[in-house]
Motif scaffolding. Structure first.
Motif, PDB file in Angstrom:
ATOM      1  N   ALA A  45       0.833  -1.206   0.000  1.00 32.10           N
ATOM      2  CA  ALA A  45       0.000   0.000   0.000  1.00 32.10           C
ATOM      3  C   ALA A  45       0.865   1.252   0.000  1.00 32.10           C
ATOM      4  O   ALA A  45       0.565   2.229  -0.699  1.00 32.10           O
ATOM      5  N   LYS A  48       2.082   1.819  -3.476  1.00 31.03           N
ATOM      6  CA  LYS A  48       1.004   2.289  -4.346  1.00 31.03           C
ATOM      7  C   LYS A  48       0.534   3.704  -3.997  1.00 31.03           C
ATOM      8  O   LYS A  48      -0.051   4.385  -4.818  1.00 31.03           O
ATOM      9  N   LEU A  49       0.817   4.152  -2.767  1.00 32.25           N
ATOM     10  CA  LEU A  49       0.491   5.523  -2.375  1.00 32.25           C
ATOM     11  C   LEU A  49       1.610   6.499  -2.730  1.00 32.25           C
ATOM     12  O   LEU A  49       1.474   7.702  -2.528  1.00 32.25           O
ATOM     13  N   LYS A  59       2.817   4.965  -8.111  1.00 25.70           N
ATOM     14  CA  LYS A  59       1.596   5.444  -7.457  1.00 25.70           C
ATOM     15  C   LYS A  59       0.361   5.004  -8.246  1.00 25.70           C
ATOM     16  O   LYS A  59       0.276   5.197  -9.451  1.00 25.70           O
ATOM     17  N   ALA A  64      -3.996   1.085  -4.257  1.00 29.66           N
ATOM     18  CA  ALA A  64      -3.758   1.403  -2.841  1.00 29.66           C
ATOM     19  C   ALA A  64      -5.039   1.231  -2.036  1.00 29.66           C
ATOM     20  O   ALA A  64      -5.018   0.699  -0.927  1.00 29.66           O
TER      21      ALA A  64
END
Length: 125
Positions: A45, A48-49, A59, A64
């Protein structure tokens, strides 16, 4: 005919030793498996953030959202199974990810509608 059973054959890159892997996982306490999965979800996460050194290169807020939601569900479902010693830092990490998601979103979710807030309640920051 050979007297060697398939489980006695040496492990090769194309032939993993599933019996050995099953024995290895059987020795790991459930709490450790849950915590390991939670940490992997948290790490994924964060990537992905865009919270890693690579920043926005990986990103993806849709991905996320899924990871944060899954992490919240896992922590909610396992709350009675893992001790506060393990749960407290995981909950703190989850909250940090939820706040980071809220900050990264161009169109913020309504309070209580963000990723994982179904399980944690609204996140205020």
């Amino acid at each position: 005919m050979s007297e060697t059973s398939p489980s006695d054959t040496p492990e090769t890159p194309g032939n993993p030793d599933f019996d050995a892997m099953a024995r290895d996982i059987a020795e790991v306490p459930a709490v450790e498996v849950i915590v390991t999965v939670a940490v992997n979800l948290m790490s994924a996460a964060a990537v992905k953030l865009g919270l890693t050194e690579e920043g926005d290169a990986y990103k993806d807020l849709d991905e996320a959202r899924k990871l944060v939601h899954a992490l919240a569900g896992l922590l909610d479902a396992s709350a009675t199974e893992i001790s506060s010693f393990h749960a407290a830092p995981l909950r703190d990490g989850l909250k940090s990810l939820q706040l980071a998601f809220r900050e990264a979103s161009l169109v913020p979710d309504e309070q209580g509608q963000g990723p994982g807030e179904k399980y944690t309640g609204p996140i205020y920051g």
